[in-house]
Design a protein around this motif. Structure first.
Motif, PDB file in Angstrom:
ATOM      1  N   GLU A  59      51.513  14.311  76.121  1.00 15.19           N
ATOM      2  CA  GLU A  59      51.606  13.105  75.279  1.00 15.19           C
ATOM      3  C   GLU A  59      50.384  12.212  75.479  1.00 15.19           C
ATOM      4  O   GLU A  59      49.880  11.611  74.537  1.00 15.19           O
ATOM      5  N   ARG A  60      49.896  12.136  76.706  1.00 17.50           N
ATOM      6  CA  ARG A  60      48.698  11.338  76.992  1.00 17.50           C
ATOM      7  C   ARG A  60      47.479  11.929  76.286  1.00 17.50           C
ATOM      8  O   ARG A  60      46.652  11.207  75.726  1.00 17.50           O
ATOM      9  N   ASP A  61      47.385  13.253  76.267  1.00 18.31           N
ATOM     10  CA  ASP A  61      46.283  13.902  75.556  1.00 18.31           C
ATOM     11  C   ASP A  61      46.355  13.629  74.060  1.00 18.31           C
ATOM     12  O   ASP A  61      45.331  13.385  73.418  1.00 18.31           O
ATOM     13  N   ARG A  62      47.562  13.659  73.482  1.00 19.71           N
ATOM     14  CA  ARG A  62      47.716  13.339  72.059  1.00 19.71           C
ATOM     15  C   ARG A  62      47.292  11.897  71.779  1.00 19.71           C
ATOM     16  O   ARG A  62      46.607  11.628  70.792  1.00 19.71           O
ATOM     17  N   ALA A  63      47.714  10.982  72.624  1.00 18.15           N
ATOM     18  CA  ALA A  63      47.349   9.581  72.444  1.00 18.15           C
ATOM     19  C   ALA A  63      45.840   9.403  72.564  1.00 18.15           C
ATOM     20  O   ALA A  63      45.235   8.623  71.818  1.00 18.15           O
ATOM     21  N   SER A  64      45.228  10.129  73.475  1.00 20.80           N
ATOM     22  CA  SER A  64      43.780  10.049  73.654  1.00 20.80           C
ATOM     23  C   SER A  64      43.049  10.517  72.405  1.00 20.80           C
ATOM     24  O   SER A  64      42.064   9.903  71.980  1.00 20.80           O
ATOM     25  N   VAL A  65      43.517  11.592  71.803  1.00 21.09           N
ATOM     26  CA  VAL A  65      42.899  12.099  70.576  1.00 21.09           C
ATOM     27  C   VAL A  65      43.013  11.057  69.470  1.00 21.09           C
ATOM     28  O   VAL A  65      42.057  10.816  68.730  1.00 21.09           O
ATOM     29  N   GLN A  66      44.170  10.414  69.353  1.00 18.77           N
ATOM     30  CA  GLN A  66      44.357   9.383  68.331  1.00 18.77           C
ATOM     31  C   GLN A  66      43.395   8.215  68.545  1.00 18.77           C
ATOM     32  O   GLN A  66      42.815   7.689  67.591  1.00 18.77           O
ATOM     33  N   ILE A  67      43.215   7.815  69.784  1.00 20.75           N
ATOM     34  CA  ILE A  67      42.320   6.693  70.086  1.00 20.75           C
ATOM     35  C   ILE A  67      40.882   7.066  69.733  1.00 20.75           C
ATOM     36  O   ILE A  67      40.155   6.271  69.129  1.00 20.75           O
ATOM     37  N   ASP A  72      36.134   6.488  66.244  1.00 19.98           N
ATOM     38  CA  ASP A  72      35.140   7.117  65.369  1.00 19.98           C
ATOM     39  C   ASP A  72      35.190   6.530  63.961  1.00 19.98           C
ATOM     40  O   ASP A  72      34.149   6.309  63.335  1.00 19.98           O
ATOM     41  N   ARG A  73      36.403   6.271  63.454  1.00 19.77           N
ATOM     42  CA  ARG A  73      36.545   5.659  62.131  1.00 19.77           C
ATOM     43  C   ARG A  73      35.937   4.268  62.089  1.00 19.77           C
ATOM     44  O   ARG A  73      35.240   3.899  61.144  1.00 19.77           O
ATOM     45  N   VAL A  74      36.190   3.473  63.131  1.00 22.25           N
ATOM     46  CA  VAL A  74      35.645   2.115  63.194  1.00 22.25           C
ATOM     47  C   VAL A  74      34.122   2.161  63.257  1.00 22.25           C
ATOM     48  O   VAL A  74      33.432   1.383  62.585  1.00 22.25           O
ATOM     49  N   ALA A  80      28.533   2.018  57.924  1.00 28.71           N
ATOM     50  CA  ALA A  80      28.500   1.856  56.468  1.00 28.71           C
ATOM     51  C   ALA A  80      28.227   0.407  56.101  1.00 28.71           C
ATOM     52  O   ALA A  80      27.441   0.123  55.190  1.00 28.71           O
ATOM     53  N   ASN A  81      28.854  -0.511  56.807  1.00 26.74           N
ATOM     54  CA  ASN A  81      28.627  -1.939  56.531  1.00 26.74           C
ATOM     55  C   ASN A  81      27.186  -2.341  56.846  1.00 26.74           C
ATOM     56  O   ASN A  81      26.578  -3.114  56.107  1.00 26.74           O
ATOM     57  N   ARG A  82      26.652  -1.822  57.929  1.00 22.50           N
ATOM     58  CA  ARG A  82      25.264  -2.142  58.283  1.00 22.50           C
ATOM     59  C   ARG A  82      24.299  -1.639  57.217  1.00 22.50           C
ATOM     60  O   ARG A  82      23.351  -2.338  56.851  1.00 22.50           O
ATOM     61  N   SER A  83      24.540  -0.424  56.745  1.00 26.26           N
ATOM     62  CA  SER A  83      23.626   0.118  55.735  1.00 26.26           C
ATOM     63  C   SER A  83      23.736  -0.671  54.434  1.00 26.26           C
ATOM     64  O   SER A  83      22.731  -0.878  53.756  1.00 26.26           O
TER      65      SER A  83
END
Length: 99
Positions: A59-67, A72-74, A80-83
């Motif tokens: 479960e910790r590994d799954r949570a880590s992947v989500q984080i 990466d999305r942020v 994109a905003n900078r460009s």
């Protein structure tokens, strides 16, 4: 992430009940003076940490992947905003020099 947190809280609550029972019946030592409640909480934390580490590994590994995905999305959004800001700045400078 919420699932991992709730599972970890559940393990702590179970350990708290067990430790409280052991202290209440005199099997585990009591705290000093009025510190019995803090002693039980501290002992439950110490006991639940390694249990959580072993039991909740997947479960910790799954949570880590989500984080990591969220970070990466942020980062992509910030890039994109900078460009967009750079293009707007270059355009306004080009228009200012043309005048």
């Amino acid at each position: 992430m919420l699932r991992y947190t709730l599972m970890r809280l559940g393990i702590f609550a179970g350990c708290f009940v067990v430790v409280w029972g052991l202290v209440h019946f005199g099997i585990a030592p009591r705290g000093l003076g009025a510190s019995n409640g803090m002693w039980v909480i501290l002992l439950a934390l110490v006991v639940s940490a390694p249990i959580s580490f072993v039991v909740l590994r997947k479960e910790r590994d799954r949570a880590s992947v989500q984080i990591v995905q969220k970070v990466d999305r942020v980062k992509a959004n910030l890039d994109a905003n900078r460009s967009q800001e750079d293009v707007a700045d270059d355009t306004s400078r080009a228009q200012g020099q043309a005048s």
